[in-house]
Design an enzyme around this catalytic site. Sequence first.
Site, PDB file in Angstrom:
ATOM      1  N   GLU A 183     -67.877  26.235 -66.932  1.00  0.00           N
ATOM      2  CA  GLU A 183     -69.483  25.886 -67.526  1.00  0.00           C
ATOM      3  C   GLU A 183     -70.224  26.821 -66.235  1.00  0.00           C
ATOM      4  O   GLU A 183     -69.974  26.315 -64.975  1.00  0.00           O
ATOM      5  CB  GLU A 183     -70.244  25.464 -67.934  1.00  0.00           C
ATOM      6  N   CYS A 212     -70.269  10.989 -67.741  1.00  0.00           N
ATOM      7  CA  CYS A 212     -70.376  12.950 -67.547  1.00  0.00           C
ATOM      8  C   CYS A 212     -69.241  12.824 -68.308  1.00  0.00           C
ATOM      9  O   CYS A 212     -68.060  12.952 -68.666  1.00  0.00           O
ATOM     10  CB  CYS A 212     -69.607  12.916 -66.309  1.00  0.00           C
TER      11      CYS A 212
HETATM   12  N1  SAH Z   1     -68.942  15.871 -58.555  1.00  0.00           N
HETATM   13  C1  SAH Z   1     -70.367  15.967 -58.026  1.00  0.00           C
HETATM   14  C2  SAH Z   1     -71.390  17.541 -58.340  1.00  0.00           C
HETATM   15  C3  SAH Z   1     -70.832  17.972 -60.337  1.00  0.00           C
HETATM   16  S1  SAH Z   1     -71.619  16.415 -61.222  1.00  0.00           S
HETATM   17  C4  SAH Z   1     -71.338  14.551 -58.044  1.00  0.00           C
HETATM   18  O1  SAH Z   1     -70.416  13.704 -58.864  1.00  0.00           O
HETATM   19  O2  SAH Z   1     -72.028  14.968 -57.240  1.00  0.00           O
HETATM   20  C5  SAH Z   1     -73.669  17.180 -60.944  1.00  0.00           C
HETATM   21  C6  SAH Z   1     -74.463  15.595 -61.031  1.00  0.00           C
HETATM   22  O3  SAH Z   1     -75.067  15.597 -62.256  1.00  0.00           O
HETATM   23  C7  SAH Z   1     -74.346  15.081 -60.352  1.00  0.00           C
HETATM   24  O4  SAH Z   1     -74.819  13.836 -60.147  1.00  0.00           O
HETATM   25  C8  SAH Z   1     -73.375  13.912 -61.762  1.00  0.00           C
HETATM   26  O5  SAH Z   1     -73.560  12.112 -61.440  1.00  0.00           O
HETATM   27  C9  SAH Z   1     -74.596  13.986 -62.668  1.00  0.00           C
HETATM   28  N2  SAH Z   1     -74.467  14.204 -64.203  1.00  0.00           N
HETATM   29  C10 SAH Z   1     -73.326  13.529 -64.676  1.00  0.00           C
HETATM   30  N3  SAH Z   1     -73.183  13.404 -65.817  1.00  0.00           N
HETATM   31  C11 SAH Z   1     -74.726  13.471 -65.976  1.00  0.00           C
HETATM   32  C12 SAH Z   1     -75.301  13.261 -67.486  1.00  0.00           C
HETATM   33  N4  SAH Z   1     -75.001  12.659 -68.745  1.00  0.00           N
HETATM   34  N5  SAH Z   1     -76.688  12.685 -67.163  1.00  0.00           N
HETATM   35  C13 SAH Z   1     -76.901  12.866 -66.245  1.00  0.00           C
HETATM   36  N6  SAH Z   1     -76.600  13.607 -65.016  1.00  0.00           N
HETATM   37  C14 SAH Z   1     -75.290  13.520 -64.730  1.00  0.00           C
END
Ligand code: SAH
Length: 353
Positions: free
Chosen positions: A96, A123
């Site tokens: 995505e 996530c």
């Molecule tokens: N692996 C990396 C980048 C990808 S996730 C990381 O962990 O930073 C990008 C961001 O989205 C991260 O801060 C992650 O914690 C957040 N994220 C993931 N799922 C989420 C959700 N359901 N709601 C809000 N933020 C989320």
Amino acid sequence: MPERDVNKIDIRNLTQEMLTEQLVALGEKKFRAKQVWDWINKGVQSFDAMKNLPKGLAELLKAHYYLDNATIIEQLESEDGTIKSLHKLFDNNVIESVFMTYKHGYSACISTQVGCRMKCVFCASTLNGMVRNLTAGEMLGQLFEMQNMTGKRIDHVVLMGSGEPLDNYDEVILFLKMACSEKGLNLSGRNITLSTCGIAPQIYKLADEKLQITLAISLHNPFDEERTQIMPINNKHSISALMAAVDYYIMSTNRRVTFEYALIEGENDSDKHAEALGTKLKGKLVHVNLIPINAVKEKQMRPSQNSRINRFKMILMDKYNVNTTVRRELGSDINAACGQLRNQHIKTNVFLE
Ligand code: SAH
């Protein structure tokens, strides 16, 4: 998976220097390599679209290289102009990306891996595990596809799609170097944000690369026991190890580091959490981005109430003097939480088979 010639490589994965070297070794002139490079960076989707090349060269390219497109196969467009795309890779894996319109221009959020193995409980990207790393060319490919589709030039990039960028270190660094190359997309490092769940040793390495990118840390909880419950990486690299790596990053690059904090109702949004976070960050060159968590269908978690978010922000700002913003929600009507579109696609396809 489609059959692949193991002797061929994706031409998008070569730096300009590598491409020149290889084409010269194949008997081509340097200026031809420059023409090919320029076409690649215009985002052409086939060798035949490289219009000013002699026929022989196009054939030579086809014999030695692939041009792997991250073809967009599905799209969701939000009322605010945010576009979420599903890209299909050469091996039929899907990833995505998100295209966003801001005051300052156009921004893209791209994936760095197919899936993710970090297992953060909130996530959606991690639900089906990690399938494989993306190549630098496939990261660039997402940008080219978005630019082709919208006709807009992307000037900001965040590595916040699916995947953990520091778990795919070499390809991510190659991507960053190519994307910032003057003769390539010519993005400014300052306009690129790399977000990590906190692989501390890789943060030291990244600091030493001396790139001018912004580092974002997905913290989400200031207490080790609680953070480990939602982010298993914390078992390996504790918050203090992570903070030491962040201090080193700030010291070596003099760049302000962003802390992402997704607020989950009743889990990490109390005054106690805000106080502990403020204590950890006070006086550092950092910025906190509060994000009301995106509810993921498969997970039981709700975003915090606005009043709670505001109080959390106030504690950080007023008591600890930590610069804090609440993330503007873009694309909330199209379910922009990481990995959700891909999961839907996988489920539907499995169902159809
Ligand atoms: N692996 C990396 C980048 C990808 S996730 C990381 O962990 O930073 C990008 C961001 O989205 C991260 O801060 C992650 O914690 C957040 N994220 C993931 N799922 C989420 C959700 N359901 N709601 C809000 N933020 C989320």
